[in-house]
Design an enzyme around this catalytic site. Structure first.
Site, mmCIF file in Angstrom:
data_model
loop_
_atom_site.group_PDB
_atom_site.id
_atom_site.type_symbol
_atom_site.label_atom_id
_atom_site.label_comp_id
_atom_site.label_asym_id
_atom_site.label_seq_id
_atom_site.Cartn_x
_atom_site.Cartn_y
_atom_site.Cartn_z
ATOM 1 N N HIS A 39 4.274 -2.934 -3.217
ATOM 2 C CA HIS A 39 3.708 -1.497 -1.537
ATOM 3 C C HIS A 39 3.061 -2.937 -1.088
ATOM 4 O O HIS A 39 2.568 -3.763 -1.373
ATOM 5 C CB HIS A 39 3.217 -0.803 -2.294
ATOM 6 C CG HIS A 39 4.042 0.223 -3.473
ATOM 7 N ND1 HIS A 39 3.672 -0.630 -4.422
ATOM 8 C CD2 HIS A 39 4.622 0.711 -3.339
ATOM 9 C CE1 HIS A 39 4.674 0.941 -5.062
ATOM 10 N NE2 HIS A 39 5.037 1.147 -4.184
ATOM 11 N N GLU A 59 -0.515 -3.300 -2.131
ATOM 12 C CA GLU A 59 -1.550 -4.892 -2.916
ATOM 13 C C GLU A 59 -1.622 -6.321 -2.219
ATOM 14 O O GLU A 59 -1.499 -7.314 -2.862
ATOM 15 C CB GLU A 59 0.153 -4.505 -3.900
ATOM 16 C CG GLU A 59 0.832 -3.833 -4.693
ATOM 17 C CD GLU A 59 1.529 -3.891 -5.587
ATOM 18 O OE1 GLU A 59 2.074 -4.580 -6.327
ATOM 19 O OE2 GLU A 59 3.010 -3.070 -4.875
ATOM 20 N N ASN A 100 2.006 15.624 -7.617
ATOM 21 C CA ASN A 100 0.195 16.044 -7.628
ATOM 22 C C ASN A 100 0.596 16.685 -6.258
ATOM 23 O O ASN A 100 1.033 16.639 -5.650
ATOM 24 C CB ASN A 100 -0.658 14.830 -7.202
ATOM 25 C CG ASN A 100 -0.370 14.285 -6.062
ATOM 26 O OD1 ASN A 100 1.219 12.838 -6.459
ATOM 27 N ND2 ASN A 100 -0.738 14.224 -5.249
HETATM 28 N N1 HPA Z 1 -0.242 10.450 -1.620
HETATM 29 C C1 HPA Z 1 0.345 9.052 -1.212
HETATM 30 N N2 HPA Z 1 0.805 9.127 -1.909
HETATM 31 C C2 HPA Z 1 0.916 9.453 -2.986
HETATM 32 C C3 HPA Z 1 1.024 10.563 -3.372
HETATM 33 C C4 HPA Z 1 -0.839 11.138 -2.816
HETATM 34 O O1 HPA Z 1 -1.268 12.291 -3.050
HETATM 35 N N3 HPA Z 1 1.138 11.389 -5.156
HETATM 36 C C5 HPA Z 1 1.837 10.205 -5.062
HETATM 37 N N4 HPA Z 1 1.595 8.883 -4.166
#
Ligand code: HPA
Length: 288
Positions: A84, A87, A243
């Site tokens: 990423h 990183e 999430n």
């Molecule tokens: N925000 C940014 N990146 C993410 C999230 C998030 O809520 N969940 C998983 N990767």
């Protein structure tokens, strides 16, 4: 040595490992989503650390190996883990593996990721097809000299300026929707907004992103899509909602929560990829 030479060297190295296997389909498995690689048969496993110039992932949940073999009867090359921007890698490093896939003859990629759900209707553990993206990373992997040698498909790819209006292939999305329908399930489409991270967003940012039209937020995929399109590679994007985005749930966000939710959906994702591989490989094979 130029960037193109580095890509060629890595591709040459991998070709020697793959033998007669010639995958036209590439798959990238995101955070905690590596299980899909287990279904690959006749595996050739190559750790990123052994591939010349390949970036090595530093985040827990990204095991950092390339798995080639047969998935759902189709030859595939799977990246189990990615690096990423947050990183500390440049976007050129982040997209290096995608360039190598292009050099190996890959014609379509499935990019998967863990994402926060901005749309209120999303449930944790839901898979969402990416219909389009918004790049809020603040940079683009193609900044710098344009190297037209990356037009591996000999079409009009490799251009300095190119169209991004069908970045996430309509026909691949239709295939994905049909395959899930055959299993009696539904697959929604959404808009993925990419941020640099590593901090999660503030609730105000999420409200702003929703106003902009985003339904998913994450820290990957967009640079890979841009580079794949530069090479004329078709892209299918799949987000796993791990999430609810910031401000939408009572509990604070954590990497552990994202990782855990990823673990719970990875089986579902693995099954979908297993079923999709054959259909997508058949589509692109018929054209090469
Ligand atoms: N925000 C940014 N990146 C993410 C999230 C998030 O809520 N969940 C998983 N990767």
């Amino acid at each position: 040595m130029s960037y193109f030479d580095d890509v060629s060297e890595a591709a040459h190295f991998l070709r020697s490992k793959l033998g007669r296997l010639q995958p036209h389909l590439g798959i990238v498995l995101g955070s905690g989503l590596g299980a899909a690689a287990e279904a690959v048969r006749d595996q050739v496993v190559v750790p990123y650390a052994s591939i010349p110039h390949f970036p090595k992932s530093t985040v827990e949940g990204h095991s950092g190996r390339l798995v080639a073999g047969m998935l759902g009867g189709a030859p595939v090359i799977v990246m189990q883990g990615r690096v990423h921007f947050y990183e500390g890698y440049s976007l050129k490093d982040v997209t290096f593996p995608m360039r190598v896939m292009g050099a190996l003859g890959v014609r379509a990629v499935i990019l998967t990721n863990a994402a926060g759900g901005i749309a209120e209707r999303y449930k944790i553990g839901q898979l969402v097809l990416i219909a389009d993206h918004i790049n809020m990373m603040g940079c683009n992997p193609l900044v710098g000299p344009n190297d037209p040698r990356f037009a591996f498909d000999r079409t009009n790819s490799g251009l300095r300026f190119f169209d991004m209006s069908d970045a996430y292939s309509k026909r691949l999305r239709q295939v994905a929707i049909q395959v899930t329908e055959m299993e009696g399930q539904a697959l929604e489409e959404g808009i993925y907004l990419a941020v640099s991270g590593p901090s999660f967003e503030t609730p105000a940012e999420i409200r702003a992103y929703r106003t902009m039209g985003a339904t998913l937020v994450g820290m990957s995929t967009v640079p890979e899509t841009i580079v794949a399109r530069h090479m004329g590679i078709e892209v299918l994007g799949i987000s796993c909602v791990t999430n609810l985005a910031a401000g939408l749930s009572a509990t604070p966000l954590s990497h552990a929560e994202v990782f855990e939710a990823g673990k719970q959906v990875e089986r579902k994702l693995a099954e979908l990829l297993d079923h999709l591989a054959m259909w997508i490989a058949a589509l692109v094979d018929s054209e090469s």
